[in-house]
Design a protein around this motif. Structure first.
Motif, PDB file in Angstrom:
ATOM      1  N   LYS A 363      -0.318 -31.718  41.352  1.00  0.00           N
ATOM      2  CA  LYS A 363      -0.011 -32.833  42.135  1.00  0.00           C
ATOM      3  C   LYS A 363      -1.141 -33.713  42.650  1.00  0.00           C
ATOM      4  O   LYS A 363      -2.078 -33.118  43.299  1.00  0.00           O
ATOM      5  N   GLY A 364      -1.421 -34.967  42.472  1.00  0.00           N
ATOM      6  CA  GLY A 364      -2.667 -35.729  43.070  1.00  0.00           C
ATOM      7  C   GLY A 364      -2.407 -37.150  42.849  1.00  0.00           C
ATOM      8  O   GLY A 364      -3.326 -38.036  42.879  1.00  0.00           O
ATOM      9  N   GLY A 365      -1.262 -37.649  42.499  1.00  0.00           N
ATOM     10  CA  GLY A 365      -0.669 -39.062  42.592  1.00  0.00           C
ATOM     11  C   GLY A 365      -0.414 -39.403  41.328  1.00  0.00           C
ATOM     12  O   GLY A 365      -0.290 -38.803  40.374  1.00  0.00           O
ATOM     13  N   ASP A 366      -0.285 -40.721  41.032  1.00  0.00           N
ATOM     14  CA  ASP A 366       0.201 -41.309  39.946  1.00  0.00           C
ATOM     15  C   ASP A 366      -1.043 -41.179  38.778  1.00  0.00           C
ATOM     16  O   ASP A 366      -1.884 -42.012  39.131  1.00  0.00           O
ATOM     17  N   VAL A 367      -0.884 -40.715  37.762  1.00  0.00           N
ATOM     18  CA  VAL A 367      -1.759 -40.226  36.706  1.00  0.00           C
ATOM     19  C   VAL A 367      -2.087 -41.761  35.755  1.00  0.00           C
ATOM     20  O   VAL A 367      -2.805 -41.685  34.940  1.00  0.00           O
ATOM     21  N   LYS A 368      -0.984 -42.823  36.087  1.00  0.00           N
ATOM     22  CA  LYS A 368      -0.929 -43.772  35.231  1.00  0.00           C
ATOM     23  C   LYS A 368      -1.950 -44.931  35.812  1.00  0.00           C
ATOM     24  O   LYS A 368      -2.153 -45.790  35.368  1.00  0.00           O
ATOM     25  N   LYS A 369      -2.766 -44.566  37.008  1.00  0.00           N
ATOM     26  CA  LYS A 369      -3.742 -45.392  37.576  1.00  0.00           C
ATOM     27  C   LYS A 369      -4.951 -45.423  36.696  1.00  0.00           C
ATOM     28  O   LYS A 369      -4.798 -45.200  35.578  1.00  0.00           O
ATOM     29  N   GLU A 370      -5.990 -45.608  37.575  1.00  0.00           N
ATOM     30  CA  GLU A 370      -7.071 -46.134  37.055  1.00  0.00           C
ATOM     31  C   GLU A 370      -8.165 -44.737  36.533  1.00  0.00           C
ATOM     32  O   GLU A 370      -9.129 -44.679  36.044  1.00  0.00           O
ATOM     33  N   ALA A 371      -7.768 -43.686  37.111  1.00  0.00           N
ATOM     34  CA  ALA A 371      -8.481 -42.710  36.738  1.00  0.00           C
ATOM     35  C   ALA A 371      -7.887 -41.167  36.908  1.00  0.00           C
ATOM     36  O   ALA A 371      -6.860 -41.170  37.122  1.00  0.00           O
ATOM     37  N   TYR A 372      -8.491 -39.999  36.551  1.00  0.00           N
ATOM     38  CA  TYR A 372      -7.933 -38.916  36.210  1.00  0.00           C
ATOM     39  C   TYR A 372      -7.976 -38.272  37.522  1.00  0.00           C
ATOM     40  O   TYR A 372      -8.554 -38.891  38.655  1.00  0.00           O
ATOM     41  N   THR A 373      -7.298 -37.090  37.885  1.00  0.00           N
ATOM     42  CA  THR A 373      -7.140 -36.533  39.166  1.00  0.00           C
ATOM     43  C   THR A 373      -7.880 -35.051  39.206  1.00  0.00           C
ATOM     44  O   THR A 373      -7.784 -34.423  38.270  1.00  0.00           O
ATOM     45  N   ASP A 374      -8.829 -34.919  39.893  1.00  0.00           N
ATOM     46  CA  ASP A 374      -9.459 -33.613  40.116  1.00  0.00           C
ATOM     47  C   ASP A 374      -8.372 -32.554  40.476  1.00  0.00           C
ATOM     48  O   ASP A 374      -7.547 -32.730  41.088  1.00  0.00           O
ATOM     49  N   THR A 375      -8.829 -31.200  39.946  1.00  0.00           N
ATOM     50  CA  THR A 375      -7.774 -30.311  40.102  1.00  0.00           C
ATOM     51  C   THR A 375      -8.365 -28.939  40.554  1.00  0.00           C
ATOM     52  O   THR A 375      -7.742 -27.804  40.188  1.00  0.00           O
ATOM     53  N   GLU A 376      -9.155 -29.042  41.238  1.00  0.00           N
ATOM     54  CA  GLU A 376     -10.022 -27.717  41.839  1.00  0.00           C
ATOM     55  C   GLU A 376      -8.677 -27.033  42.783  1.00  0.00           C
ATOM     56  O   GLU A 376      -8.718 -25.842  42.657  1.00  0.00           O
TER      57      GLU A 376
END
Length: 802
Positions: A363-376
Motif C-alpha cells: 500500500k502506497g497510493g495509486d500506482v497509475k501515477k507518475e512513479a513507482y512506490t518504494d516498499t521498504e
C-alpha cells in the motif's frame, strides 16, 4: 649563516644512508610498529606531488615511534608488472624489463631526495623472479585447494589493449588504462573463488580499526543479501527460470520476467521462439556493451519480448511474458529476474515503455501515477493470503509458504563475483600450470618455481586474443610433471593485482628463498599496525589482499586472520584549478621542482600543513612559500639560543601544551594543527627574544618528523649533544599544562577595549585595579558613571558605563 636546504638535505641523506639509521632492528624484545603505504607503480612520468602526501604522513608517525623506542618497519617497493609499462614498451620498442628498471631508478631517486625514512634494505619488486616465485606458490596452493579454476565466461574485452579486464578496470564503459572501447567476449579464464570467503570478509571487519567509510565500501562491494530462490515454471515445459529475490512478499506483483541476452534457455528453445531474428539482433547488440553500460541506471531501457514462451507466476499461476534486456547479466545472480514494476524504479521504467501490467502489492497510493512506490515498509494488498501484513511479516510468511510448497528455498546471495585472474598479456607473472591431454591441468612442481617469464622479441598482443607467450613453442611445449607425456604451459599471465595482494608479507623477510617469510618474522611483525592508502584502493585491492591473507591463514602460513590492524585513507592533492592532477589538464606539479627551489623539508611541511589529511585539497604555490618562511624562522633560532637545561618559567606551560598537542595530533593524522601549534610556539620564542638549549632540543624533536633535515642541522650547529635521531620523544606533565598567568579581555559596554595578564589565583580587587588602569580602557571610563562590573574568572572583565 643563511638557510641552504640543498647542502643540508644532501648531507643528512648521505649520513642516514651510510649509517643505515632507518634499518629495522633485529631486536624483537622491543615493541614493534609496522607502517605500510601502498607501494607505487613506477611509471615513466615519475612522482607528482600527490605521492609524497601519504608517504610523508606515515613517515612522520614512523619517525615519532622510533623516538618512543619502537622497532619500526617502514618499507618501500615497486608494484611493477602490468599494462602501463607494457603499453609504453610496445609504443617505444623498449623491453618492459628495461622500462621498469629505468622507472624504478627514477622513482627511487625522487623518494630519496625527499628524505623518507624507508628501510631500503627491505626493498621488493613484483617483477623480480625471487619475488614472483612466491606469488606463483600462493596460486598453486589455491589451485590445490580448489580455489583456482578455469571457466568459460563472458569478459570485458579491451579492443585496444587486447586483454580481458576485471569489472573494476572498466570506467564509464572504457578501459581504465588506455580509454579504448570495451566489448563483451567469451573467454576461457582462470578464476579465484573469493566468494567462498565473502562472509568472513564482512564479519572480520568487526575485528579491525578501519575508518567507517572503508568498512562501508567493503561491505557494499561484497553485497551480502538474504532472500529466496524462486522457480518460475516455463509454461508447457519442464524447465523453469530461477530468480533470487530479497522481497518474496511482492511475488503477487510480478507481472513479467526479464532474462539475460546470453541465457541458455534461448538457445534451447530457439526453434519455438517466434521472433528469433529479432532476439538474435538484440543479443548481438548486447554483446558489444560492457557490464557498466548494460547496468548503468540512467540509460534508456531496451528489450525484446520472447514470443512463444511464457512463465508461470508460482503464487497465482498466472502466465506472464518473458523478455530479454541488457540490464540483466548472466554473470550476476541467476541471469533472470522477476519484475515488480509497481515497486522498483527500473522495472517501472521498463513496464511503462513497453506497456506491461503494473500491480500494486504494498500500500502506497495509486500506482497509475507518475512513479513507482518504494516498499521498504507498508501493508500488503492484492496479495491473497498475506494481505494486511506488514512487509517484514509478509516476507516471513511468504518464505515459509514457498518452502512448504517446494517452490523456493532460502538463500544468501552476494553481489561479489569470483575474481577473473588471467590476462592475455606478456608483462605479468606466468601461471605455473601445464595442460596435459591425459592428466588435465597439472601444477608445476614447487621445486621448479619460479616459472620464469621468458625473453621474447615480440611482446605485442596477438590478434586472436592469446598471450604473446603462446607463440613461444620452445617455452610452451613441456613434459607433463605427472605422467611425463606431452603437455603445454598456460600462456595467460596473472593480473597486476596478484603481486600487490601479499607484498606486505614479503617486506618482513625479503631474501628468504625457502619460504614466503620465516615463522619468527611473521609472528613478530604481522599484522601490519597501520596501513594508509588512497580511497580508490579501499575496495578491490584491500578486498583481494584480505582474501589472500585469510587463505594463507587457513593453510598455516600466517598466524593472524587479518593482514592490517588499522587502515586509514588520505585525500588527493588537486591542481591549483581544483581538478585532479593529470598531464592532459596541464596541472601536474613535479616534486623535484619544489625540492630544488624550496627544499625537501618545505615540501614535506607544506604537504602536512595543506589541510585536513583525509580530504582533497588544491595545491598552492603561496602555501609552499609560507612553509619555507616558517623553516627560515626555525633556522634563525640559532641566533637567540642561550644556555639552559630546563624549561624557563615563561615557556614551561606552552612547551608542555605543545608536546601534548603535537604528540596526539601526529597519531590522529591532524598534521596541520600540529604544525600550527609549532608555529605558535615559535612566535612565543621570538616574542620573548631568547630560547634555551633544553627548549630548543624539545622543539627540534617535535618538528623533526615533519622536517628532518633542518632540525638535524640546527641540532648539530647548536651543540645539543649526540645526534637528534638518537633522542627520546619528550613527555608532557599534565600538572604543567595549567598556566600560572592568563590573559583576560576587558570590555566596556560589550566591546573589547584592552587585555591584561593576571595570576590564576589573583583577587578580584587586584584585578580591578589593573583593569581600570589599563591604557586602552581608561579613556572609555574616565568621567563616566560605572553602573555594573562583571568578571568571568580567567576570561573577561566587563564594565558597563553610562
Amino acid at each position: 649563516m643563511e638557510y641552504n636546504p640543498k647542502t643540508i638535505e644532501k648531507k643528512w641523506q648521505d649520513i642516514w644512508d651510510e649509517k643505515e639509521i632507518f634499518k629495522t632492528s633485529d631486536d624483537k624484545t622491543k615493541p614493534k610498529f609496522y607502517a605500510l603505504i601502498e607501494f607505487p607503480y613506477p611509471s615513466g612520468q615519475g612522482l607528482h606531488v600527490g605521492h609524497p602526501r601519504p608517504y610523508t604522513a606515515l613517515d612522520v608517525v614512523s619517525r615519532k615511534r622510533r623516538f618512543q623506542g619502537y622497532n619500526v618497519l617502514y618499507p618501500m617497493g615497486w608494484d611493477a608488472f602490468g599494462l602501463p609499462t607494457e603499453n609504453f614498451a610496445i609504443q617505444h620498442k623498449i623491453h618492459p624489463k628495461v622500462v621498469t628498471e629505468n622507472n624504478v631508478a627514477k622513482f627511487k631517486k625522487q623518494l630519496k631526495s625527499i628524505g623518507f625514512s624507508f628501510d631500503w634494505s627491505k626493498e621488493i619488486n613484483t617483477t623480480d623472479p625471487a619475488y614472483y616465485k612466491w606469488t606463483q606458490w600462493i596460486f598453486l596452493q589455491m589451485f590445490k585447494k580448489g580455489l583456482a579454476y578455469k571457466k568459460e565466461m563472458p569478459i570485458n574485452w579491451c579492443t585496444s589493449c587486447k586483454v580481458g579486464l576485471a569489472n573494476e578496470e572498466v570506467v564509464n564503459g572504457s578501459c581504465e588504462r588506455c580509454g579504448g572501447e570495451v566489448v563483451r567476449k567469451v573467454k576461457n579464464q582462470w578464476m579465484l573463488k573469493i566468494t567462498e570467503y565473502a562472509d568472513r570478509l564482512i564479519n572480520d571487519l568487526d575485528t579491525v580499526d578501519y575508518i567507517d567509510r572503508i568498512k562501508t565500501q567493503q561491505i557494499n562491494w561484497i553485497g551480502r543479501s538474504e532472500g529466496m530462490e524462486v522457480d518460475f515454471q516455463i509454461a508447457g515445459k519442464e524447465d523453469s527460470l530461477k530468480v533470487f529475490t530479497t522481497r518474496p512478499d511482492t511475488l503477487f506483483g510480478a507481472t513479467y520476467m526479464v532474462i539475460a541476452a546470453e541465457h541458455p534457455l534461448i538457445e534451447k528453445y530457439n526453434d519455438i521462439i517466434e521472433n528469433m531474428d529479432e532476439v538474435r539482433e538484440y543479443q548481438e547488440m548486447a554483446t558489444k556493451k560492457s557490464d557498466f553500460e548494460r547496468t548503468e541506471l540512467n540509460k534508456e531501457k531496451t528489450g525484446v519480448e520472447i514470443k512463444g514462451l511464457k512463465a508461470i507466476n508460482p503464487v497465482n499461476n498466472k502466465e506472464i511474458s518473458i523478455w530479454i534486456s541488457d540490464y540483466v547479466l548472466m554473470g550476476y545472480g541467476t541471469g533472470a529476474i522477476m519484475s515488480v514494476p509497481a515497486h522498483d524504479s527500473r522495472d517501472w521504467e521498463f513496464a511503462k515503455k513497453f506497456e506491461l501490467p503494473i500491480v500494486e502489492v504494498v500500500k502506497g497510493g495509486d500506482v497509475k501515477k507518475e512513479a513507482y512506490t518504494d516498499t521498504e515498509t507498508g501493508i500488503l494488498v492484492n496479495s491473497d493470503f498475506i494481505n494486511g501484513l506488514e512487509v517484514k511479516d509478509a516476507i516471513g510468511k511468504m518464505s515459509n509458504w514457498l518452502e512448504e510448497k517446494g517452490l523456493g528455498k532460502r538463500k544468501v546471495n552476494y553481489k561479489l563475483r569470483d575474481w577473473v585472474f588471467s590476462r592475455q598479456r606478456y608483462w605479468g607473472e606466468p601461471i605455473p600450470l601445464v595442460h596435459c591431454e591425459k592428466c588435465g591441468w597439472v601444477p608445476v612442481p614447487e621445486e621448479e618455481l619460479p616459472v620464469m617469464l621468458p625473453e621474447v622479441e615480440n611482446y605485442e598482443p596477438t590478434h586472436n586474443g592469446e598471450s604473446p607467450l603462446a607463440n613461444m613453442e620452445e617455452w610452451v611445449n613441456v613434459s607433463c610433471p605427472k605422467c611425463g607425456g606431452n603437455a603445454t604451459r598456460e600462456t595467460d599471465t596473472m593480473p597486476q593485482w596478484a603481486g600487490s595482494s601479499w607484498y606486505f608479507l614479503r617486506y618482513i623477510d625479503p631474501y628468504n628463498d625457502k619460504e614466503i617469510a620465516s615463522k619468527e618474522e611473521i609472528d613478530y611483525w604481522l599484522p601490519v599496525d597501520w596501513y594508509n592508502g588512497g580511497m580508490e584502493h579501499t575496495t578491490l585491492h584491500l578486498l583481494y589482499s584480505r582474501f589472500w591473507h585469510k587463505f594463507l591463514y587457513d593453510i598455516g602460513v600466517v598466524s593472524s586472520k587479518e593482514p592490517y590492524n588499522k587502515r586509514t585513507a588520505h585525500g588527493m592533492i588537486l591542481g591549483g584549478n581544483n581538478e585532479k592532477m593529470s598531464k592532459s589538464r596541464g596541472n601536474v606539479v613535479n616534486p623535484d621542482d619544489i625540492v630544488n627551489e624550496y627544499g625537501a623539508d618545505t615540501l614535506r611541511t607544506y604537504e602536512m600543513f595543506i589541510g585536513d589529511f583525509e580530504k582533497s585539497v588544491p595545491w598552492s604555490e603561496n602555501g609552499v612559500k609560507g612553509c619555507r618562511r616558517f623553516l627560515e624562522r626555525v633556522w634563525r633560532l640559532q641566533d637567540i639560543v642561550v644556555d639552559g637545561n630546563s624549561y624557563s618559567d615563561k615557556l614551561e606551560a606552552s612547551i608542555h601544551k605543545t608536546i601534548k598537542k603535537v604528540t596526539e595530533d601526529y597519531e590522529t593524522l591532524k598534521f596541520n594543527t600540529a604544525i600550527a601549534a609549532l608555529m605558535s610556539l615559535l612566535n612565543e620564542f621570538n616574542d620573548i627574544g631568547k630560547i634555551n638549549k633544553e627548549e630548543l632540543r624539545t622543539y627540534l624533536i617535535l618538528l623533526n618528523p615533519v622536517a628532518p633535515h633542518i632540525t638535524e642541522e640546527v641540532w648539530e650547529k647548536s651543540g645539543l649533544g649526540d645526534t637528534l635521531h638518537e633522542s627520546i620523544w619528550p613527555k608532557w606533565d599534565k600538572n604543567k599544562l595549567v598556566e600560572d598567568v592568563v590573559e583576560i579581555a576587558i570590555q566596556v559596554n560589550g566591546k573589547v577595549r584592552g587585555r591584561e595578564k593576571i595570576a590564576i589565583d589573583e583577587s578580584k580587587e587586584s584585578i580591578r585595579d589593573k583593569v581600570v588602569q589599563n591604557e586602552g580602557v581608561k579613556k572609555f571610563i574616565e568621567d563616566k558613571e560605572i553602573v555594573k562590573e562583571i568578571y568571568i574568572p580567567g576570561k573577561i572583565y566587563n564594565i558597563v558605563v553610562k
